[in-house]
Design an enzyme around this catalytic site. Structure first.
Site, mmCIF file in Angstrom:
data_model
loop_
_atom_site.group_PDB
_atom_site.id
_atom_site.type_symbol
_atom_site.label_atom_id
_atom_site.label_comp_id
_atom_site.label_asym_id
_atom_site.label_seq_id
_atom_site.Cartn_x
_atom_site.Cartn_y
_atom_site.Cartn_z
ATOM 1 N N HIS A 1 25.137 -26.956 -9.220
ATOM 2 C CA HIS A 1 26.095 -26.574 -8.178
ATOM 3 C C HIS A 1 25.630 -26.932 -6.767
ATOM 4 O O HIS A 1 26.334 -26.633 -5.801
ATOM 5 C CB HIS A 1 26.388 -25.082 -8.274
ATOM 6 C CG HIS A 1 27.012 -24.681 -9.566
ATOM 7 N ND1 HIS A 1 28.360 -24.766 -9.805
ATOM 8 C CD2 HIS A 1 26.466 -24.215 -10.724
ATOM 9 C CE1 HIS A 1 28.623 -24.370 -11.036
ATOM 10 N NE2 HIS A 1 27.488 -24.029 -11.611
ATOM 11 N N LYS B 1 30.968 -31.817 -11.676
ATOM 12 C CA LYS B 1 31.333 -30.842 -10.643
ATOM 13 C C LYS B 1 31.577 -31.579 -9.327
ATOM 14 O O LYS B 1 32.615 -32.206 -9.167
ATOM 15 C CB LYS B 1 30.256 -29.766 -10.549
ATOM 16 C CG LYS B 1 30.117 -28.967 -11.849
ATOM 17 C CD LYS B 1 29.054 -27.915 -11.760
ATOM 18 C CE LYS B 1 29.017 -27.039 -13.010
ATOM 19 N NZ LYS B 1 28.633 -27.785 -14.242
ATOM 20 N N SER C 1 25.310 -19.856 -10.265
ATOM 21 C CA SER C 1 26.726 -20.180 -10.376
ATOM 22 C C SER C 1 27.658 -18.994 -10.221
ATOM 23 O O SER C 1 28.841 -19.184 -9.929
ATOM 24 C CB SER C 1 26.991 -20.856 -11.725
ATOM 25 O OG SER C 1 26.632 -20.000 -12.797
#
Length: 385
Positions: free
Chosen positions: A204, A235, A176
């Site tokens: 991610h 996300k 990240s």
């Protein structure tokens, strides 16, 4: 009783004191921050779905049907048909036999690791893994071995020497703070040879990488019974929550033993319904991932030659290494004065001496937005003494 005033002052003197800013309205590339319209490059809303009308509508319909709260843990009466549907959707989306929905990624990582290993077992953790993976490995009671970042050779050495009853290798899929990828194909092959589980945190990569955004494991063409995927849904998916996906028997065991799942009230059903709607959009809208690729190329070209290093990344995470904490904070503040929000990330989140601006791209950014950021950074570089 300890007075934390001096401790807070010490954080401030080291440029490590964190602050919050008040955001009004919905998420998007332009935010109302403390009453001022601000161009945001700090969100993990990579696909621009956090305010998508189809997802909002799905949540509203579910609120009408289920109300707001789940009212109990999933193993009591909190597991609604919306949750059940989402788990089937997540399993199909990831190509895994079964999935289990958690309220957040932190709880998923801690709960899953604790359910899989304990005393007499061993966890092998990439040095740059997320804090939730580190905490899960520390709390589970197993022996913890940390290997150098993405170092397959070193990992093989410690796996070969291990006499643990059960072995669990843990890694982020996309790291990240650097935006680089774990070598998942090599890790999966290595774990297969050494009778170890591979736990991949795809926070991610989910929605961004792989065919139709199906994640980092799909991107690396990895599929094996000993591979476990954890993904977050706040996300790229734009909603909230997390999931673990893998072998059916394994997921059943996690459901029976993950304390963060067993002893938490289930998430509101409306979030599950909204996430199911999001999965359909992720698979459908290839243009969102194409836009991210185009914007990343524009950013790399525009920042070439500046005194700060833009790390190579094929993801929306674009780290600009500044070096010292004060310099990173000052650069972020300069951008803020121009109504551009890019967070400065400092130790202990990143190694000492690598303080950075973490530029996060979204499919809702335009080339004009990225050009505005490039121009501000170019001007800041020209003004350096």
């Amino acid at each position: 009783m300890h007075d934390f005033t001096q401790d807070l002052a010490a954080l401030g003197a080291s440029s490590l004191l964190r602050t919050r800013r008040v955001v009004a309205g919905a998420q998007g590339p332009l935010l109302d921050v403390d009453g001022r319209t601000t161009l945001s490059f700090c969100s993990n809303d990579y696909l621009g779905l956090a305010n998508h009308p189809e997802i909002v509508a799905a949540g509203v319909r579910a609120a009408d049907e289920y109300g707001m709260g789940a009212a109990a843990s999933a193993l009591i009466s909190g597991h609604s048909m919306a949750h059940e549907t989402l788990e089937h959707d997540l399993a199909a989306f990831t190509g895994m036999p079964r999935a289990l929905y958690f309220s957040c990624g932190y709880m998923a990582n801690i709960g899953v690791i604790g359910a899989l290993v304990g005393a007499g077992d061993a966890v092998f953790l990439d040095r740059l893994s997320h804090a939730s993976l580190i905490d899960g490995a520390r709390l589970c009671g197993a022996q913890l071995r940390i290997f150098p970042h993405n170092n397959i050779e070193r990992l093989e050495q410690v796996l070969a020497r291990s006499k643990a009853r059960r072995k669990l290798v843990v890694t982020d899929a996309v790291f990240s703070m650097d935006g680089d990828l774990a070598p998942l194909a090599e890790l999966a092959e290595l774990c297969g040879r050494h009778d170890a589980w591979l736990l991949v945190d795809d926070a991610h990569g989910f929605g961004v990488l792989g065919p139709q955004g199906r994640g980092s494991l799909a991107h690396a063409a990895v599929s094996a019974p000993h591979v476990i995927c954890i993904g977050t849904l706040g996300k790229a998916a734009g909603v909230a929550g997390a999931f673990v996906a893998g072998d059916g028997g394994l997921i059943e065991w996690i459901m029976q033993r993950a304390r963060t799942y067993m002893f938490s009230t289930a998430s509101p059903p409306l979030l599950a319904a909204a996430t199911s709607a999001s999965l359909a959009i992720i698979a459908r809208d290839q243009w969102r991932r194409a836009r991210l690729t185009q914007l990343a190329a524009q950013l790399a070209q525009g920042l070439a030659g500046l005194p700060w290093q833009l790390l190579p990344s094929m993801t929306p995470i674009q780290p600009l290494i500044v070096g010292d904490n004060a310099g990173a904070r000052a650069l972020a503040q300069r951008l803020r004065e121009q109504a551009i929000w890019v967070p400065a990330i400092c130790p202990p989140t990143v190694p000492k001496g690598t303080a950075r601006l973490r530029i996060s791209l979204s499919a809702h950014h335009t080339p004009e937005h990225v050009a505005q950021l490039i121009g501000a950074l170019q001007q800041a570089a020209e003004d350096l003494p």
